[in-house]
Design a protein around this motif. Sequence first.
Motif, short mmCIF file in Angstrom:
data_model
loop_
_atom_site.label_atom_id
_atom_site.label_comp_id
_atom_site.label_asym_id
_atom_site.label_seq_id
_atom_site.Cartn_x
_atom_site.Cartn_y
_atom_site.Cartn_z
N SER A 191 31.71 28.43 26.04
CA SER A 191 31.55 28.55 27.49
C SER A 191 30.43 29.54 27.76
O SER A 191 30.15 30.43 26.94
N VAL A 192 29.77 29.39 28.88
CA VAL A 192 28.69 30.30 29.24
C VAL A 192 29.22 31.73 29.30
O VAL A 192 28.55 32.67 28.88
N THR A 193 30.43 31.89 29.76
CA THR A 193 31.04 33.21 29.85
C THR A 193 31.19 33.83 28.46
O THR A 193 30.71 34.94 28.21
N ASP A 194 31.86 33.13 27.57
CA ASP A 194 32.09 33.67 26.22
C ASP A 194 30.77 33.93 25.49
O ASP A 194 30.61 34.95 24.83
N ARG A 195 29.84 33.01 25.60
CA ARG A 195 28.55 33.14 24.92
C ARG A 195 27.84 34.44 25.35
O ARG A 195 27.33 35.20 24.53
N ASN A 196 27.85 34.72 26.63
CA ASN A 196 27.11 35.87 27.11
C ASN A 196 27.86 37.19 26.93
O ASN A 196 27.23 38.23 26.76
N ILE A 197 29.16 37.15 26.91
CA ILE A 197 29.93 38.34 26.54
C ILE A 197 29.66 38.66 25.08
O ILE A 197 29.47 39.83 24.72
N LEU A 198 29.63 37.65 24.25
CA LEU A 198 29.33 37.87 22.83
C LEU A 198 27.91 38.41 22.63
O LEU A 198 27.68 39.27 21.79
N ARG A 199 26.97 37.93 23.42
CA ARG A 199 25.59 38.43 23.32
C ARG A 199 25.54 39.92 23.69
O ARG A 199 24.94 40.72 22.98
N LEU A 200 26.18 40.26 24.78
CA LEU A 200 26.20 41.65 25.22
C LEU A 200 26.90 42.53 24.20
O LEU A 200 26.39 43.59 23.81
N GLY A 201 28.05 42.09 23.73
CA GLY A 201 28.81 42.87 22.75
C GLY A 201 28.07 43.02 21.43
O GLY A 201 28.05 44.11 20.84
N THR A 202 27.46 41.96 20.97
CA THR A 202 26.70 42.02 19.71
C THR A 202 25.52 42.97 19.84
O THR A 202 25.27 43.78 18.95
N PHE A 203 24.82 42.90 20.96
CA PHE A 203 23.71 43.83 21.18
C PHE A 203 24.22 45.27 21.11
O PHE A 203 23.63 46.11 20.43
N GLU A 204 25.29 45.55 21.81
CA GLU A 204 25.80 46.92 21.84
C GLU A 204 26.25 47.37 20.45
O GLU A 204 25.99 48.51 20.05
N LEU A 205 26.91 46.49 19.71
CA LEU A 205 27.35 46.85 18.36
C LEU A 205 26.18 47.16 17.43
O LEU A 205 26.25 48.07 16.62
N LEU A 206 25.11 46.40 17.55
CA LEU A 206 24.01 46.51 16.59
C LEU A 206 22.90 47.46 17.00
O LEU A 206 22.23 48.03 16.14
N TYR A 207 22.70 47.64 18.29
CA TYR A 207 21.51 48.36 18.74
C TYR A 207 21.78 49.64 19.54
O TYR A 207 20.85 50.39 19.81
N ILE A 208 23.00 49.89 19.93
CA ILE A 208 23.32 51.10 20.68
C ILE A 208 24.19 51.99 19.79
O ILE A 208 25.35 51.68 19.54
N ASP A 209 23.62 53.07 19.34
CA ASP A 209 24.26 53.90 18.32
C ASP A 209 25.40 54.77 18.82
O ASP A 209 26.33 55.04 18.09
N ASP A 210 25.33 55.23 20.04
CA ASP A 210 26.27 56.26 20.46
C ASP A 210 27.53 55.74 21.16
O ASP A 210 28.26 56.51 21.78
N ILE A 211 27.80 54.46 21.04
CA ILE A 211 29.03 53.90 21.62
C ILE A 211 29.93 53.44 20.48
O ILE A 211 29.54 52.58 19.69
N PRO A 212 31.12 54.03 20.39
CA PRO A 212 32.04 53.63 19.31
C PRO A 212 32.38 52.14 19.38
O PRO A 212 32.47 51.55 20.47
N ILE A 213 32.59 51.57 18.23
CA ILE A 213 32.91 50.14 18.12
C ILE A 213 34.11 49.78 18.98
O ILE A 213 34.11 48.76 19.67
N GLU A 214 35.14 50.62 18.96
CA GLU A 214 36.37 50.32 19.72
C GLU A 214 36.09 50.21 21.21
O GLU A 214 36.69 49.39 21.90
N VAL A 215 35.18 51.04 21.71
CA VAL A 215 34.83 51.00 23.14
C VAL A 215 34.15 49.67 23.46
O VAL A 215 34.49 49.01 24.43
N THR A 216 33.20 49.29 22.62
CA THR A 216 32.51 48.02 22.82
C THR A 216 33.50 46.87 22.82
O THR A 216 33.49 46.02 23.71
N LEU A 217 34.38 46.82 21.82
CA LEU A 217 35.35 45.73 21.73
C LEU A 217 36.25 45.71 22.97
O LEU A 217 36.46 44.65 23.57
N ASP A 218 36.76 46.87 23.36
CA ASP A 218 37.64 46.92 24.53
C ASP A 218 36.94 46.44 25.80
O ASP A 218 37.51 45.68 26.58
N GLU A 219 35.71 46.88 25.99
CA GLU A 219 34.96 46.49 27.19
C GLU A 219 34.68 44.98 27.22
O GLU A 219 34.78 44.34 28.26
#
Length: 134
Positions: free
Chosen positions: A70-98
């Motif tokens: 779904s467009v929703t799931d695809r873009n949430i995954l894009r946002l989450g993947t970006f944050e996991l891989l490219y934003i260093d100061d946000i803990p993984i658990e926070v990204t997953l929860d958000e």
Amino acid sequence: MREAIFKALFQWDFNKDENLEDISKEHISVLDDSLQELAKKYVRGIRENILKIDEIISKYLKNWTLDRLSVTDRNILRLGTFELLYIDDIPIEVTLDEMIELGKAYGTENSGKFVNGVLDKIAKEEAPKEKFEI
């Protein structure tokens, strides 16, 4: 902030001919100034790395392809993947929860669980190891 970025990504997914930064202006203009700058960093980073982000997501989809999501799931995954891989100061658990919360708010009954499953695999296999030490 994540919600505004998600909405911009969602809209962009239907209008790929348009510039993501232009689409995002309307969504992030309602944020505080400091969050606007961070949101612009996210949008720019996602646009610059979209092929790599999509490749990584695709690698962890079982019995699915990115274009079948779904467009929703695809873009949430894009946002989450970006944050996991490219934003260093946000803990993984926070990204997953958000991202789970975005899935619950905008997706289907199963979006939260689906997003969690995929992003958890990406976090374990692809996220920089120092994110686990924060």
